[in-house]
Design a protein around this motif. Sequence first.
Motif, short mmCIF file in Angstrom:
data_model
loop_
_atom_site.label_atom_id
_atom_site.label_comp_id
_atom_site.label_asym_id
_atom_site.label_seq_id
_atom_site.Cartn_x
_atom_site.Cartn_y
_atom_site.Cartn_z
N ASP A 166 0.82 -1.21 0.00
CA ASP A 166 0.00 0.00 0.00
C ASP A 166 0.86 1.26 0.00
O ASP A 166 0.51 2.27 -0.63
CB ASP A 166 -0.95 0.01 1.22
CG ASP A 166 -2.07 -1.03 1.07
OD1 ASP A 166 -2.31 -1.49 -0.07
OD2 ASP A 166 -2.67 -1.38 2.11
N LEU A 209 1.93 2.57 -3.45
CA LEU A 209 0.95 3.12 -4.39
C LEU A 209 1.09 4.64 -4.46
O LEU A 209 1.22 5.32 -3.45
CB LEU A 209 -0.46 2.72 -3.98
CG LEU A 209 -0.72 1.21 -3.94
CD1 LEU A 209 -2.14 0.89 -3.48
CD2 LEU A 209 -0.43 0.57 -5.30
N SER A 227 -4.43 -1.97 -12.32
CA SER A 227 -4.62 -3.35 -11.89
C SER A 227 -5.81 -3.98 -12.61
O SER A 227 -6.83 -3.32 -12.80
CB SER A 227 -4.87 -3.39 -10.38
OG SER A 227 -5.43 -4.62 -10.01
N TYR A 236 -7.68 -5.65 -11.28
CA TYR A 236 -8.72 -5.56 -10.26
C TYR A 236 -9.30 -4.15 -10.18
O TYR A 236 -10.06 -3.83 -9.27
CB TYR A 236 -8.17 -5.99 -8.90
CG TYR A 236 -7.93 -7.49 -8.84
CD1 TYR A 236 -8.99 -8.36 -8.58
CD2 TYR A 236 -6.68 -8.02 -9.11
CE1 TYR A 236 -8.78 -9.73 -8.57
CE2 TYR A 236 -6.47 -9.39 -9.09
CZ TYR A 236 -7.53 -10.24 -8.83
OH TYR A 236 -7.34 -11.59 -8.82
N VAL A 269 -7.72 -1.17 -9.78
CA VAL A 269 -7.02 -0.18 -8.96
C VAL A 269 -5.91 0.48 -9.79
O VAL A 269 -5.15 -0.21 -10.46
CB VAL A 269 -6.38 -0.88 -7.72
CG1 VAL A 269 -5.68 0.15 -6.85
CG2 VAL A 269 -7.42 -1.66 -6.95
N GLU A 270 -5.86 1.81 -9.76
CA GLU A 270 -4.72 2.52 -10.38
C GLU A 270 -3.54 2.42 -9.43
O GLU A 270 -3.63 2.87 -8.29
CB GLU A 270 -5.06 4.01 -10.57
CG GLU A 270 -6.20 4.32 -11.48
CD GLU A 270 -5.73 4.60 -12.91
OE1 GLU A 270 -4.53 4.37 -13.18
OE2 GLU A 270 -6.55 5.03 -13.73
N LEU A 271 -2.43 1.86 -9.88
CA LEU A 271 -1.29 1.74 -8.96
C LEU A 271 -0.63 3.10 -8.75
O LEU A 271 -0.15 3.39 -7.65
CB LEU A 271 -0.27 0.73 -9.48
CG LEU A 271 -0.79 -0.70 -9.70
CD1 LEU A 271 0.38 -1.65 -9.88
CD2 LEU A 271 -1.68 -1.18 -8.57
N HIS A 298 -1.86 -7.44 -8.55
CA HIS A 298 -2.41 -6.22 -9.14
C HIS A 298 -1.75 -5.82 -10.45
O HIS A 298 -1.95 -4.70 -10.94
CB HIS A 298 -2.36 -5.07 -8.12
CG HIS A 298 -3.44 -5.22 -7.08
ND1 HIS A 298 -4.77 -5.03 -7.37
CD2 HIS A 298 -3.39 -5.62 -5.79
CE1 HIS A 298 -5.50 -5.26 -6.29
NE2 HIS A 298 -4.68 -5.63 -5.31
N PHE A 316 -13.12 -6.13 -5.16
CA PHE A 316 -12.64 -5.30 -6.26
C PHE A 316 -13.71 -5.26 -7.34
O PHE A 316 -13.64 -6.02 -8.32
CB PHE A 316 -11.33 -5.86 -6.82
CG PHE A 316 -10.20 -5.86 -5.83
CD1 PHE A 316 -9.56 -4.67 -5.47
CD2 PHE A 316 -9.78 -7.05 -5.24
CE1 PHE A 316 -8.52 -4.68 -4.54
CE2 PHE A 316 -8.74 -7.05 -4.33
CZ PHE A 316 -8.11 -5.87 -3.97
#
Lengths: 563, 563
Positions: free
Chosen positions: A57, A60, A80, A82, A84-86, A141, A428
Amino acid sequence: MAAELTAHELIARHRPTLDQALEAIRTRAYWSPHPEHPKAYGENGSLDAAAGKSAFDALLGTRLDLGQPGTDDWVGGELSPYGVELGVTYPHADADVLLPAMKAGQRAWRDAGAETRAVVCLEILKRISDRTHEFAHAVMHTSGQAFMMAFQAGGPHAQDRGLEAVAYAYVEQVRTPDTAEWTKPQGKRDPLALNKRFTPVPRGIALLIGCNTFPTWNGYPGLFASLATGNAVLVKPHPRAVLPLALTVRVARDVLTEAGFDPNLVALAAERPGEGIAKSLAVRPEIRIIDYTGSAAFGDWLETNARQAQVHTEKAGVNTVIVESTDDYKGMLSNLAFSLSLYSGQMCTTPQNLLIPRDGISTEDGPRSYDEVVADLAKSVGGLLGDDARANALLGAIVNPDVKARLDAAAGLGEVALVSREITNPEFPGATVRTPVIVKLDGAKPDAEAAYMSECFGPVSFAVAVDSAADAVALLRRTVREKGAMTVGAYTTSDEVAEAIEEACLEECAQLSLNLTGGVYVNQTAAFSDFHGSGGNPAANSALCDGAFVANRFRVVEVRREA
Amino acid sequence: MAAELTAHELIARHRPTLDQALEAIRTRAYWSPHPEHPKAYGENGSLDAAAGKSAFDALLGTRLDLGQPGTDDWVGGELSPYGVELGVTYPHADADVLLPAMKAGQRAWRDAGAETRAVVCLEILKRISDRTHEFAHAVMHTSGQAFMMAFQAGGPHAQDRGLEAVAYAYVEQVRTPDTAEWTKPQGKRDPLALNKRFTPVPRGIALLIGCNTFPTWNGYPGLFASLATGNAVLVKPHPRAVLPLALTVRVARDVLTEAGFDPNLVALAAERPGEGIAKSLAVRPEIRIIDYTGSAAFGDWLETNARQAQVHTEKAGVNTVIVESTDDYKGMLSNLAFSLSLYSGQMCTTPQNLLIPRDGISTEDGPRSYDEVVADLAKSVGGLLGDDARANALLGAIVNPDVKARLDAAAGLGEVALVSREITNPEFPGATVRTPVIVKLDGAKPDAEAAYMSECFGPVSFAVAVDSAADAVALLRRTVREKGAMTVGAYTTSDEVAEAIEEACLEECAQLSLNLTGGVYVNQTAAFSDFHGSGGNPAANSALCDGAFVANRFRVVEVRREA
């Protein structure tokens, strides 16, 4: 600068592990120093689940500064699977600055010798192992693998493959002694006598071109084989899967520095969207080794164009399972159902074509028709994935829109025996999760051939009706010869059929799993024991891991003088 | 058909030799089972000098029928460099018939396993060894080597290189066990257990493209490495040097037959004048391995075009000797004189460029100017070759008109320090025998560069004046990098200069001989101990012999099933 970690210290720490790895590749019995269970981590400096998650985390939205020379920009934009923007950015390199800098440390790395290089590599792997939980999230991710798979395949299994490569590289280099005294009798005259010194020398800079689905598992063998044989390694990750390899590069640079070597022996080459730097890097004269996993088209391009380099490729293939007969019908179905479902079929080793006699198969409970076998397999997959939580844990997410498009199109290729189902991932919601589709095709119909004779990477299988076992074997042969295969599976109770399939695999050079009905799957291979690919059919020009994978990454230079 | 020679018998006969060879490649101490002295032959079934000569004479003017399928014509027209028409004809093959026939025996050969293949290869080598005197004449009258050299280099030394390749091939195949039991603990559940079987499988048919100057020495490593790893081998000799390899093929076919294998596992592809069959054979899909020695142009063509095959090439290079200082001036001169003279410089390992500081060198007797060094070397060569009988015994004959043309042209490239002299061979008046020419060139003059930066294969050396030791090392580096080198030599008493030269050779990947003043020469390498070439510079993409030379000639196929 004095090294914080001396070679002596590293040898004491890691030589026993190296020796065990050397023994394992000789016996090919089960062995791994990297625990598979998430709960095994948290002691002796390794991160437990919570610490690993926090570490991930914390990455990120940050800039991952590796301190590389020639950094002219910061790039990144991983989304990701899933949802999620890394938000992590990575150094973008000016190759004209970075590549020369990577050569600066090569002499010291070469002079360190094979054993020191091996234990430095093992220290890198140990530090990665300690952070397996953090890497698991990074792999999850970027690849879309479910957490448990990302943890195991992206963690201990990838580390095993890296260690295996180090072991092969080490033993290959020490086959030739450092020195030799050569004395040739000359009858009554004095003998001729020479002192000889042999030095393994690197080829230069190795380029690792990473893939989207298994950034560490497919990346570590080439990375560690090249580094352990004295080369510098430039890591060019897939733009959708930068983070796991960027973390790997960071660990490698830290360890190299602490051990007194130049950190630039390992560097990252991240790229802007659409920049396609692999193509320009691959043909640079400094690049003397390439390891690549990905499409057949670019793999073929590399083999044709990067003539200054040793090119190792793992490309596309069409994996086949022959279903001829079984004495454990349920075991067969559940084994196959798992193989088709795992990571939504997004493994280079996932079966695609299931060849089933159109007259059906025999089982311990009597005959089953082709239609029944396909329906039962569909039911088995459906049952395995009936519970959404379990389905999410097994399927992971669809890695990119191309896979989704192929899956959508597959339903139009023939009669659908199992419809792909959309699944919601409550944790997600942005993830694209789909169960596999199974499509029936008639192997005798020319219009079906276009479908089953092409790789359809993703959760798509074809139940291909064939005329007979002999017909299945003939189609297997043709498929491997023309399209390549990373894996072949077969179910048969007939010694004669088994022998014909084995002979086909020996002649066409494909790895065969026979009658798997338990907890080992055709799409999984274990380091130190199983070869991944054969290197002898169009799917891949090398195997993980063997002598050929490492032997040409270095050369031996001899200096001889009179004694 | 029952085999006359059982595997058991062959193992009993040859396993001790194989074990000694395996030990020799590990220690790289001196070892050879093949006697170098002509008088060592004549007992235990081997041919003595007279019997060998008779056997050779009996071949002249005959048709060498190998009993090969697909023979559609008889071809041949070798003219010995000594002026003798051999008049031997050989089978011309229809590849569409011969190649499929060569595949027929591959399964049995594969199933025989690595040890049986190794001892069959050793039996072939033993029979060749017994006929060394006969082979010596065949090599002499195709390569133009003088008898003693043809005897040693074409006989025992070539057999050593073949045996060395068998040893490497054997050990590479048995690194992976035949079977393994793999048991993976599963906590409280039953372990996962698999039985695994590993089989080395051949790539297919190997093509050996022979050369004119060393048909056996350069041919045996590839031939035996491929055969020992389970491949069939098609031997395409140089049209001027068919006989030594045709005899080899005949022996191999005899032994294979007697051992119960298909003789077509080894076959000959002779050609009509100008037919150029190597080009069409090399790109056939059946050909999966190529070994080639010859011009850079065709070697590059093979590497670029024979993409379906593993291509091993030994091409052109520019070999350098740096003469910086010495404490044994006479020893240096006589050593160099021998190296330049042996086989009229027609070795891929013969020095071409002698880099000498224009300000001269230091010796144990004080300084010598550049002019003095060159003059003394010329005198030394002149003295060595002053006696015509000795000159003939050392020089052999010019192998073909191209070499003669280059020699004639060389005198125009600069100031001639040693004029090439024509020598009559009283036994073979048709032989073209010439002593070497030494030409002075100024390394700083751009117009000289075209000469010394190109391979001038034959008895031509350039004494290149350089500014300093550092300048010599820089030119050495550039030469190896751009043109390749099979050998590098150097004379220096300075540790600093020696270190700079060593570092250049390590970085540019070239084999170095330092300060040779006795009976070992820069252009000679010994099997089991010295590497021939490095495989890491443009002169050759592989080295004789190492793991990389054999590791990709076969693949390992694994069949796994539940235990």
